[in-house]
Design an enzyme around this catalytic site. Sequence first.
Site, PDB file in Angstrom:
ATOM      1  N   ALA A  59       0.808  -1.221   0.000  1.00 41.94           N
ATOM      2  CA  ALA A  59       0.000   0.000   0.000  1.00 41.94           C
ATOM      3  C   ALA A  59       0.840   1.271   0.000  1.00 41.94           C
ATOM      4  O   ALA A  59       0.431   2.285  -0.568  1.00 41.94           O
ATOM      5  CB  ALA A  59      -0.950  -0.011   1.196  1.00 41.94           C
ATOM      6  N   LEU A  60       1.992   1.240   0.624  1.00 43.95           N
ATOM      7  CA  LEU A  60       2.830   2.441   0.665  1.00 43.95           C
ATOM      8  C   LEU A  60       3.331   2.855  -0.717  1.00 43.95           C
ATOM      9  O   LEU A  60       3.606   4.034  -0.946  1.00 43.95           O
ATOM     10  CB  LEU A  60       4.022   2.239   1.603  1.00 43.95           C
ATOM     11  CG  LEU A  60       3.722   2.348   3.088  1.00 43.95           C
ATOM     12  CD1 LEU A  60       4.963   2.024   3.901  1.00 43.95           C
ATOM     13  CD2 LEU A  60       3.179   3.719   3.454  1.00 43.95           C
ATOM     14  N   VAL A  77      -4.594  -3.429   4.186  1.00 50.98           N
ATOM     15  CA  VAL A  77      -3.712  -3.343   5.336  1.00 50.98           C
ATOM     16  C   VAL A  77      -4.471  -3.943   6.514  1.00 50.98           C
ATOM     17  O   VAL A  77      -5.538  -3.452   6.885  1.00 50.98           O
ATOM     18  CB  VAL A  77      -3.307  -1.885   5.645  1.00 50.98           C
ATOM     19  CG1 VAL A  77      -2.291  -1.840   6.778  1.00 50.98           C
ATOM     20  CG2 VAL A  77      -2.772  -1.187   4.403  1.00 50.98           C
ATOM     21  N   GLU A 107       0.479  -6.949  15.132  1.00 51.72           N
ATOM     22  CA  GLU A 107       0.886  -6.767  16.519  1.00 51.72           C
ATOM     23  C   GLU A 107       1.754  -5.530  16.736  1.00 51.72           C
ATOM     24  O   GLU A 107       2.063  -5.195  17.872  1.00 51.72           O
ATOM     25  CB  GLU A 107       1.648  -8.008  16.989  1.00 51.72           C
ATOM     26  CG  GLU A 107       0.790  -9.259  16.987  1.00 51.72           C
ATOM     27  CD  GLU A 107       1.583 -10.499  17.360  1.00 51.72           C
ATOM     28  OE1 GLU A 107       2.798 -10.392  17.631  1.00 51.72           O
ATOM     29  OE2 GLU A 107       0.973 -11.575  17.400  1.00 51.72           O
ATOM     30  N   THR A 108       2.150  -4.858  15.668  1.00 55.91           N
ATOM     31  CA  THR A 108       3.050  -3.722  15.808  1.00 55.91           C
ATOM     32  C   THR A 108       2.407  -2.450  15.286  1.00 55.91           C
ATOM     33  O   THR A 108       1.317  -2.456  14.722  1.00 55.91           O
ATOM     34  CB  THR A 108       4.363  -3.963  15.025  1.00 55.91           C
ATOM     35  OG1 THR A 108       4.062  -3.957  13.628  1.00 55.91           O
ATOM     36  CG2 THR A 108       5.003  -5.292  15.418  1.00 55.91           C
ATOM     37  N   HIS A 148       3.213  -0.871  12.755  1.00 57.17           N
ATOM     38  CA  HIS A 148       3.331  -0.825  11.298  1.00 57.17           C
ATOM     39  C   HIS A 148       1.983  -0.572  10.627  1.00 57.17           C
ATOM     40  O   HIS A 148       1.901   0.155   9.631  1.00 57.17           O
ATOM     41  CB  HIS A 148       3.957  -2.128  10.788  1.00 57.17           C
ATOM     42  CG  HIS A 148       4.277  -2.120   9.337  1.00 57.17           C
ATOM     43  ND1 HIS A 148       5.261  -1.324   8.789  1.00 57.17           N
ATOM     44  CD2 HIS A 148       3.738  -2.811   8.301  1.00 57.17           C
ATOM     45  CE1 HIS A 148       5.310  -1.523   7.486  1.00 57.17           C
ATOM     46  NE2 HIS A 148       4.399  -2.415   7.161  1.00 57.17           N
ATOM     47  N   ASN A 197      -9.932   5.828  -3.559  1.00 62.65           N
ATOM     48  CA  ASN A 197      -9.136   5.086  -2.572  1.00 62.65           C
ATOM     49  C   ASN A 197      -9.877   3.826  -2.150  1.00 62.65           C
ATOM     50  O   ASN A 197     -10.827   3.881  -1.379  1.00 62.65           O
ATOM     51  CB  ASN A 197      -8.836   5.964  -1.362  1.00 62.65           C
ATOM     52  CG  ASN A 197      -7.899   5.280  -0.382  1.00 62.65           C
ATOM     53  OD1 ASN A 197      -7.573   4.112  -0.531  1.00 62.65           O
ATOM     54  ND2 ASN A 197      -7.476   6.021   0.623  1.00 62.65           N
TER      55      ASN A 197
END
Length: 139
Positions: A42-43, A67, A71-72, A74, A98
């Site tokens: 996605a970035l 996305v 657990e983080t 990110h 989008n």
Amino acid sequence: MAKVLIVCAGFYRHIYDLQLKGAIDALEAGGHKHELVEVPGALEIPAAISMAADSGAYDAYVALGCVIRGETFHFEIVSTESARGIMALTLDGLPVGNGILTVENEAQALVRADPAQKNKAGEAVAAALALLELKRRFG
């Protein structure tokens, strides 16, 4: 009729396939042409749209990806920055829909990606085409 570039993040292939079907069905139902570009995640979607826009070959753009919260931190970075990048392109006058899903889990993603259920990719196509119509109207 419009020529639309679909930019897909291929990270979750099974979700990507559903989104792509929903987007293509919506474009073909309206008699629009399309091309496809795949990026890793996605970035990379806003950058790909920006590069394609420089070519002048497309009337509108559809961003598709997914996305899923992990657990983080990110998840927050990817979801926020991809949306920010797409919004910046839109504010610069590009008609971009989008369709990047930002979800808690795979089950949510599948419902939103499935053309027979929520079909968020079809909604992204409709948004891109609506913005294109406004762009043409206001020149």
